[in-house]
Design a protein around this motif. Structure first.
Motif, PDB file in Angstrom:
ATOM      1  N   VAL A 255       7.230 171.344 -10.818  1.00  0.00           N
ATOM      2  CA  VAL A 255       7.613 169.934 -10.933  1.00  0.00           C
ATOM      3  C   VAL A 255       8.779 169.774 -11.896  1.00  0.00           C
ATOM      4  CG1 VAL A 255       6.848 167.614 -11.573  1.00  0.00           C
ATOM      5  CG2 VAL A 255       5.262 169.187 -10.425  1.00  0.00           C
ATOM      6  N   SER A 256       8.641 170.359 -13.091  1.00  0.00           N
ATOM      7  CA  SER A 256       9.652 170.157 -14.134  1.00  0.00           C
ATOM      8  C   SER A 256      10.980 170.830 -13.812  1.00  0.00           C
ATOM      9  CB  SER A 256       9.130 170.674 -15.477  1.00  0.00           C
ATOM     10  OG  SER A 256       8.899 172.080 -15.421  1.00  0.00           O
ATOM     11  N   ARG A 257      10.979 171.885 -13.031  1.00  0.00           N
ATOM     12  CA  ARG A 257      12.209 172.624 -12.753  1.00  0.00           C
ATOM     13  C   ARG A 257      12.764 172.312 -11.362  1.00  0.00           C
ATOM     14  NH1 ARG A 257      12.227 176.251 -17.122  1.00  0.00           N
ATOM     15  NH2 ARG A 257      14.203 177.156 -16.431  1.00  0.00           N
ATOM     16  N   ASP A 258      12.167 171.353 -10.700  1.00  0.00           N
ATOM     17  CA  ASP A 258      12.703 170.875  -9.421  1.00  0.00           C
ATOM     18  C   ASP A 258      12.785 171.985  -8.380  1.00  0.00           C
ATOM     19  OD1 ASP A 258      13.578 168.791  -7.820  1.00  0.00           O
ATOM     20  OD2 ASP A 258      15.691 169.232  -8.168  1.00  0.00           O
ATOM     21  N   TRP A 259      11.772 172.837  -8.351  1.00  0.00           N
ATOM     22  CA  TRP A 259      11.695 173.830  -7.289  1.00  0.00           C
ATOM     23  C   TRP A 259      11.207 173.146  -6.010  1.00  0.00           C
ATOM     24  CZ3 TRP A 259       8.524 177.919 -10.548  1.00  0.00           C
ATOM     25  CH2 TRP A 259       9.375 178.473 -11.513  1.00  0.00           C
ATOM     26  N   PRO A 260      11.337 173.801  -4.845  1.00  0.00           N
ATOM     27  CA  PRO A 260      10.828 173.191  -3.610  1.00  0.00           C
ATOM     28  C   PRO A 260       9.338 172.859  -3.719  1.00  0.00           C
ATOM     29  CG  PRO A 260      12.184 175.110  -3.117  1.00  0.00           C
ATOM     30  CD  PRO A 260      12.001 175.103  -4.600  1.00  0.00           C
ATOM     31  N   GLU A 261       8.912 171.856  -2.978  1.00  0.00           N
ATOM     32  CA  GLU A 261       7.520 171.404  -3.068  1.00  0.00           C
ATOM     33  C   GLU A 261       6.534 172.526  -2.734  1.00  0.00           C
ATOM     34  OE1 GLU A 261       5.921 168.783   0.009  1.00  0.00           O
ATOM     35  OE2 GLU A 261       5.346 167.372  -1.588  1.00  0.00           O
ATOM     36  N   TRP A 262       6.933 173.419  -1.828  1.00  0.00           N
ATOM     37  CA  TRP A 262       6.054 174.495  -1.398  1.00  0.00           C
ATOM     38  C   TRP A 262       6.134 175.736  -2.285  1.00  0.00           C
ATOM     39  CZ3 TRP A 262       9.301 178.467  -0.885  1.00  0.00           C
ATOM     40  CH2 TRP A 262      10.630 178.195  -0.520  1.00  0.00           C
ATOM     41  N   SER A 263       6.948 175.699  -3.338  1.00  0.00           N
ATOM     42  CA  SER A 263       7.247 176.888  -4.140  1.00  0.00           C
ATOM     43  C   SER A 263       5.999 177.512  -4.762  1.00  0.00           C
ATOM     44  CB  SER A 263       8.255 176.544  -5.238  1.00  0.00           C
ATOM     45  OG  SER A 263       7.748 175.511  -6.080  1.00  0.00           O
ATOM     46  N   LEU A 264       5.030 176.689  -5.182  1.00  0.00           N
ATOM     47  CA  LEU A 264       3.841 177.245  -5.823  1.00  0.00           C
ATOM     48  C   LEU A 264       3.075 178.157  -4.856  1.00  0.00           C
ATOM     49  CD1 LEU A 264       2.131 177.346  -8.365  1.00  0.00           C
ATOM     50  CD2 LEU A 264       0.807 175.413  -7.480  1.00  0.00           C
ATOM     51  N   GLY A 265       3.048 177.799  -3.586  1.00  0.00           N
ATOM     52  CA  GLY A 265       2.369 178.647  -2.612  1.00  0.00           C
ATOM     53  C   GLY A 265       2.973 180.037  -2.543  1.00  0.00           C
ATOM     54  N   LEU A 266       4.301 180.124  -2.630  1.00  0.00           N
ATOM     55  CA  LEU A 266       4.962 181.429  -2.630  1.00  0.00           C
ATOM     56  C   LEU A 266       4.665 182.179  -3.921  1.00  0.00           C
ATOM     57  CD1 LEU A 266       6.898 183.313  -1.098  1.00  0.00           C
ATOM     58  CD2 LEU A 266       8.804 182.172  -2.257  1.00  0.00           C
ATOM     59  N   ASP A 283      -5.953 170.854  -4.667  1.00  0.00           N
ATOM     60  CA  ASP A 283      -5.226 169.651  -5.068  1.00  0.00           C
ATOM     61  C   ASP A 283      -3.712 169.851  -5.024  1.00  0.00           C
ATOM     62  OD1 ASP A 283      -5.025 171.415  -7.142  1.00  0.00           O
ATOM     63  OD2 ASP A 283      -5.470 169.959  -8.725  1.00  0.00           O
ATOM     64  N   LYS A 284      -3.280 170.870  -4.272  1.00  0.00           N
ATOM     65  CA  LYS A 284      -1.848 171.148  -4.181  1.00  0.00           C
ATOM     66  C   LYS A 284      -1.262 170.517  -2.923  1.00  0.00           C
ATOM     67  CE  LYS A 284      -1.703 173.562  -7.932  1.00  0.00           C
ATOM     68  NZ  LYS A 284      -3.078 173.257  -8.373  1.00  0.00           N
ATOM     69  N   PRO A 285       0.056 170.271  -2.902  1.00  0.00           N
ATOM     70  CA  PRO A 285       0.694 169.683  -1.715  1.00  0.00           C
ATOM     71  C   PRO A 285       0.432 170.530  -0.475  1.00  0.00           C
ATOM     72  CG  PRO A 285       2.213 169.706  -3.583  1.00  0.00           C
ATOM     73  CD  PRO A 285       1.025 170.519  -3.997  1.00  0.00           C
ATOM     74  N   PRO A 286       0.284 169.903   0.682  1.00  0.00           N
ATOM     75  CA  PRO A 286       0.023 170.670   1.922  1.00  0.00           C
ATOM     76  C   PRO A 286       1.055 171.756   2.195  1.00  0.00           C
ATOM     77  CG  PRO A 286      -0.318 168.325   2.279  1.00  0.00           C
ATOM     78  CD  PRO A 286       0.273 168.450   0.917  1.00  0.00           C
ATOM     79  N   VAL A 289       0.168 174.777   0.124  1.00  0.00           N
ATOM     80  CA  VAL A 289      -0.997 175.467   0.673  1.00  0.00           C
ATOM     81  C   VAL A 289      -0.601 176.267   1.918  1.00  0.00           C
ATOM     82  CG1 VAL A 289      -3.308 175.170   1.642  1.00  0.00           C
ATOM     83  CG2 VAL A 289      -2.553 173.717  -0.266  1.00  0.00           C
ATOM     84  N   SER A 290       0.203 175.650   2.782  1.00  0.00           N
ATOM     85  CA  SER A 290       0.654 176.337   3.989  1.00  0.00           C
ATOM     86  C   SER A 290       1.489 177.560   3.655  1.00  0.00           C
ATOM     87  CB  SER A 290       1.455 175.371   4.867  1.00  0.00           C
ATOM     88  OG  SER A 290       0.642 174.317   5.338  1.00  0.00           O
ATOM     89  N   ARG A 291       2.365 177.434   2.668  1.00  0.00           N
ATOM     90  CA  ARG A 291       3.191 178.577   2.275  1.00  0.00           C
ATOM     91  C   ARG A 291       2.315 179.715   1.753  1.00  0.00           C
ATOM     92  NH1 ARG A 291       8.161 180.584   3.230  1.00  0.00           N
ATOM     93  NH2 ARG A 291       8.946 178.462   3.185  1.00  0.00           N
ATOM     94  N   TYR A 292       1.289 179.365   0.994  1.00  0.00           N
ATOM     95  CA  TYR A 292       0.402 180.402   0.469  1.00  0.00           C
ATOM     96  C   TYR A 292      -0.273 181.167   1.600  1.00  0.00           C
ATOM     97  CZ  TYR A 292      -3.669 182.633  -1.540  1.00  0.00           C
ATOM     98  OH  TYR A 292      -4.619 183.572  -1.886  1.00  0.00           O
ATOM     99  N   LEU A 322       6.266 175.151   8.282  1.00  0.00           N
ATOM    100  CA  LEU A 322       6.971 175.447   7.044  1.00  0.00           C
ATOM    101  C   LEU A 322       8.475 175.267   7.225  1.00  0.00           C
ATOM    102  CD1 LEU A 322       5.065 178.681   6.027  1.00  0.00           C
ATOM    103  CD2 LEU A 322       4.774 176.406   5.058  1.00  0.00           C
ATOM    104  N   PRO A 323       9.155 174.812   6.171  1.00  0.00           N
ATOM    105  CA  PRO A 323      10.615 174.724   6.247  1.00  0.00           C
ATOM    106  C   PRO A 323      11.224 176.103   6.312  1.00  0.00           C
ATOM    107  CG  PRO A 323       9.853 174.308   4.007  1.00  0.00           C
ATOM    108  CD  PRO A 323       8.626 174.388   4.858  1.00  0.00           C
TER     109      PRO A 323
END
Length: 328
Positions: A255-266, A283-286, A289-292, A322-323
């Motif tokens: 969030v703070s570093r403006d990474w893509p919304e799906w970045s946490l999944g990767l 509780d993570k964005p869909p 979760v999909s990227r993970y 996924l994008p």
């Protein structure tokens, strides 16, 4: 008398074979000396062609141990002249340096083998190799990240001992690269043949979290296929060192570093299966979760049956599209 024929002895004389159409050859039979002279003549011819031709000199490096001492000296002279040429292409310089390094390291590592060159020969060739060393620290240490277990001199046959020595050298190398900034580490990551080794070592050698995040900033900003492999490797290696707090730091950074919304999944994709990890996805964005689930290994990495069944069921569920990532 013993060699004279005796009564009742038999004899079956044979005729020496000759060419049916041409009769007996007038050419003298080949001897080992003739073969040796022909072999040396071929080397002479090859060295004549390689003079002032760096690409051909690179090919001859692999055959260096087969040369006579005189021919080895000739090739070293050619290589020294090439190294000092002002217009030598960087790719050629790197190729020759790597060829010499690998050859010297292999013969030093197996110095007791019958085929190994003596120390005086490896030392002479190594001195020539130093002429090709690059001007940057990245070029100097990259070979440590080009293969999992490169040949090293004075290494025990035990693969575990060898691995520990290589690991220590990689740690020293990456810390030295880091002195030039995170950009230099990224440059090493982009140039190494095995970038995952750079990602693993960066997670271990970069002490401050901000330095790790600065490196991830670059990878998420570029997002090549190489970067997509480096992100989960680095994050999983860091987790083993920093513990579960690392997952919280990653979640905040997305969030703070403006990474893509799906970045946490990767980021989470290579981490070991655990209840904490699976629960954190709820509780993570869909898209995260999909990227993970799209990136993680298809194999179950946990022995608890209830958790394994939950992971298997979640992996089979349909996900959002996924994008696409830019190729690189």
């Amino acid at each position: 008398m013993a060699i004279l024929p005796r009564n009742s002895d038999t004899n079956f004389p044979t005729q020496e074979p000759v060419w049916k159409d041409f009769g007996r050859s007038t050419r003298a039979p080949l001897t080992e000396e003739h073969r040796r002279e022909a072999f040396l003549a071929y080397i002479d011819f090859a060295l004549t062609l390689s003079d002032s031709a760096p690409e051909r000199q690179l090919i001859l490096i692999d055959h260096y141990p087969m040369f006579s001492p005189e021919h080895r000296a000739m090739l070293r002279t050619q290589l020294t002249t090439t190294a000092r040429a002002p217009n030598l292409a960087p790719s050629t310089r790197e190729g020759i340096l790597e060829g010499i390094r690998q050859l010297v390291a292999r013969h030093r590592r197996f110095s007791n083998a019958v085929w190994a060159m003596p120390a005086v020969e490896t030392d002479a060739l190594d001195a020539v190799g130093q002429e090709f060393r690059g001007s940057t620290v990245v070029e100097e240490v990259r070979w440590l990240f080009d293969e999992f277990l490169p040949d090293l001199a004075d290494v025990e046959p035990d693969i575990n001992v060898a691995s520990e020595k290589v690991k220590a050298l990689r740690d020293q190398a990456l810390r030295k690269v880091l002195e030039s900034g995170v950009g230099a580490v990224d440059d090493l990551f982009c140039k190494a043949r095995q970038p995952y080794l750079v990602a693993q070592q960066a997670a271990e050698s970069i002490q401050d979290t901000e330095g790790i995040f600065a490196l991830l900033d670059r990878w998420f900003g570029r997002l090549s296929s190489r970067d997509e492999r480096g992100v989960p490797v680095l994050c999983a290696t860091r987790l083993a060192l920093a513990g579960d707090d690392w997952m919280r730091q990653l979640s905040d950074a997305t969030v703070s570093r403006d990474w893509p919304e799906w970045s946490l999944g990767l980021c989470l994709a290579d981490m070991a299966d655990s209840r904490t990890l699976i629960d954190s996805l709820k509780d993570k964005p869909p898209s995260a979760v999909s990227r993970y689930w799209a990136t993680r290994s298809q194999y179950i990495r946990y022995t608890d049956k209830s958790l394994s069944d939950e992971i298997a069921g979640s992996a089979r569920q349909p996900r959002v599209t996924l994008p696409s990532s830019p190729s690189g």
